[in-house]
Design a protein around this motif. Structure first.
Motif, PDB file in Angstrom:
ATOM      1  N   SER A  63       1.154   5.404   0.603  1.00 30.54           N
ATOM      2  CA  SER A  63       0.575   6.639   1.136  1.00 30.54           C
ATOM      3  C   SER A  63       1.532   7.780   0.796  1.00 30.54           C
ATOM      4  N   LYS A 107       1.570  -1.976  -6.447  1.00 27.92           N
ATOM      5  CA  LYS A 107       1.085  -0.929  -5.533  1.00 27.92           C
ATOM      6  C   LYS A 107      -0.405  -1.106  -5.314  1.00 27.92           C
ATOM      7  N   ILE A 108      -0.845  -0.929  -4.054  1.00 25.72           N
ATOM      8  CA  ILE A 108      -2.302  -0.899  -3.832  1.00 25.72           C
ATOM      9  C   ILE A 108      -2.657   0.402  -3.107  1.00 25.72           C
ATOM     10  N   SER A 145      -2.712   5.748  -2.824  1.00 25.72           N
ATOM     11  CA  SER A 145      -4.115   5.481  -2.512  1.00 25.72           C
ATOM     12  C   SER A 145      -4.562   6.244  -1.273  1.00 25.72           C
ATOM     13  N   GLN A 148       0.853  -1.194   0.000  1.00 26.94           N
ATOM     14  CA  GLN A 148       0.000   0.000   0.000  1.00 26.94           C
ATOM     15  C   GLN A 148       0.888   1.245   0.000  1.00 26.94           C
ATOM     16  N   SER A 184       3.466  -1.570   3.422  1.00 28.54           N
ATOM     17  CA  SER A 184       3.018  -0.201   3.176  1.00 28.54           C
ATOM     18  C   SER A 184       4.258   0.687   3.232  1.00 28.54           C
TER      19      SER A 184
END
Ligand code: SAM
Ligand code: DTB
Ligand code: SF4
Length: 337
Positions: A67, A336-337, A118, A65, A307
Motif C-alpha cells: 500500500s 508484491k501483490i 495495489s 501486499q 503487507s
C-alpha cells in the motif's frame, strides 16, 4: 466479550487447540489476554513455527501486499495523541497545511500505481471529517478507484452517515487504529475515548467497508498490554481484514519522544502473535521499518507480516526507499501483490 462455548485455557494444550481452530477458515477464535501472553512467552523458534504454520494455512507465504500512503491533509490536528507529530499542540517540524488539490492527489496515486502499489491510502490529520471536508475527499476516492487502485482512507472519527458516503464513493478500506490496550490508552490520548474508536469501527463495518485497524508498539506499554491490544482486535465479531502493527517512530517535540526503545525481538513476537490470533487478516508491518534493518524486517515476514507501506514517506516521517524494498524482496523471494 468471550462466548460461553469458548474454550479458555492457558496451558500449552489450550494453545494447540486454539491454533488448530484458527487454522480452519471461517472459524472465529476467541482469545483471552492470558492466552496471548502465553504465546509471547513461547521459545522464539516455537512461536515462529506456530506463526508460519498459521500463515501458510491461509496465505501464500511469499506474497506481500503493498500500500502507498499519502498525507492529503497534514498537521494542525486538534487531538493530543502523544505519539503524533501532527498534533497542533506539540512543537514539531510539521506545519499545518491545507487539504491537497484533487489533481495532485491523482498524480501521486498514478505514481504509486506505476511503482507497483495495489492500494492507495489517503490520510488526514483530523479529529474527524467535517461535511465540507468530506466532500472533496469523496471525489478523490472515486477518482483513485477509477484508476484501478484499491482505496483506503484514514480521516479520524466518523459521524453518523459519513461511512455510507464513503462507501458510496467507492472506498474499499477505512483505517482507524485502536492504538493500544484499553488500560494504557489514557496514558497516550485524552481527547477521544476507546469507545469513540470502537464506534467508528462499527460504523465502517455496518456499511461493509473493509476494516483496517491495529496499533502502535513501543510506547512504554507492558507485554500484557501488547497482548491486550491484540485481544481487542482478534475478539471483534469480525476481526479487521487488515491489521497495521506500527513500531513507534519517536518524533522530537511529541510527549513520547525519549521513550525507552523496544527490543526488536519483542516487536517480532508481537507480529507473530498478531498472525496467530488473526489467521485470516493481512498483518501490516507499518511505521518503524526505517529503523529496523533488513534482518528484523525479514523476521517480521517470517512471523507472518504480509503487507507493508511502500514509498519513501509514511505521512510525515521517512519510510525505506522503494528501491531498497525491491532489493529486500528480491533477496527474500517475496512477490508484491
Ligand atoms: N487523524 C486520523 C486518526 O488519528 O485516526 C488519521 C491519521 S493517524 C496519523 C493514523 C495512525 O497513525 C494513528 O492512529 C497511529 O496509530 C499511527 N501513527 C501516528 N503517528 C505515529 C508514530 N509516530 N509512530 C507510529 N505510528 C504512528
Ligand atoms: C497506520 O497504522 N500507520 C500509518 C497509517 N495507518 C495511516 C501511519 C503511520 C504514521 C507514522 C508517523 C508519520 O509518518 O507521521
Ligand atoms: Fe490527529 Fe490522528 Fe495525529 Fe491523533 S493520530 S493527533 S487524531 S493526526
Amino acid at each position: 466479550m468471550l462466548e460461553s462455548d469458548t474454550q479458555i485455557v492457558i496451558n500449552t494444550d489450550g494453545l494447540k487447540a486454539n491454533l488448530a481452530q484458527s487454522c480452519e477458515a471461517n472459524t472465529v477464535s476467541r482469545w483471552s489476554v492470558a492466552e496471548i501472553v502465553a504465546l509471547f512467552e513461547l521459545p522464539f523458534s516455537d512461536l515462529m513455527y506456530r506463526a508460519q504454520t498459521v500463515h501458510r494455512a491461509s496465505f501464500d507465504p511469499n506474497a506481500v501486499q503493498v500500500s502507498t500512503l499519502l498525507s492529503i491533509k497534514t498537521g494542525g490536528c486538534s487531538e493530543d495523541c502523544g505519539y503524533c507529530p501532527q498534533a497542533a499542540r506539540y512543537h514539531t517540524e510539521v506545519e499545518n497545511e491545507p487539504l491537497m488539490k484533487l489533481d495532485d492527489v491523482l498524480a501521486a496515486a498514478q505514481e504509486a500505481k506505476d511503482n507497483g502499489a495495489s492500494r492507495f491510502c489517503m490520510g488526514a490529520a483530523w479529529r474527524g471529517p467535517k461535511q465540507r471536508d468530506l466532500e472533496p475527499v469523496l471525489k478523490m476516492i472515486a477518482e483513485v478507484k477509477a484508476m484501478g487502485l484499491e482505496t483506503c482512507a484514514t480521516l479520524g472519527m466518523l459521524k453518523e452517515g459519513q461511512a455510507e458516503q464513503l462507501k458510496e464513493a467507492g472506498l474499499d478500506y477505512y483505517n482507524h487504529n485502536l492504538d493500544t490496550a484499553p488500560e494504557f490508552y489514557g496514558e497516550v490520548i485524552t481527547t477521544r475515548t476507546y469507545q469513540d474508536r470502537l464506534e467508528t469501527l462499527d460504523r465502517v463495518r455496518s456499511v461493509d467497508i473493509n476494516v483496517c485497524s491495529g496499533g502502535i508498539i513501543g510506547m512504554g506499554e507492558s507485554r500484557n498490554q501488547r497482548a491486550g491490544l491484540l485481544a481487542q482486535l482478534a475478539n471483534m465479531e469480525r476481526p479487521p481484514e487488515s491489521v497495521p502493527i506500527n513500531l513507534l517512530t519517536q518524533v522530537e517535540g511529541t510527549p513520547l519522544h525519549g521513550t525507552d526503545e523496544l527490543d526488536p525481538i519483542e516487536f517480532v513476537r508481537t507480529i507473530a502473535a498478531a498472525r496467530i490470533t488473526m489467521p485470516n487478516s493481512f498483518v501490516r508491518l507499518s511505521a518503524g521499518r526505517q529503523s529496523m534493518g533488513e534482518g528484523i524486517q525479514a523476521m517480521c515476514f517470517l512471523a507472518g507480516a504480509n503487507s507493508i507501506f511502500y514509498g519513501e514517506k509514511l505521512l510525515t516521517t521517512a519510510n525505506p526507499e522503494a528501491s531498497e524494498d525491491q532489493k529486500l524482496f528480491a533477496k527474500l523471494g517475496i512477490n508484491k501483490i
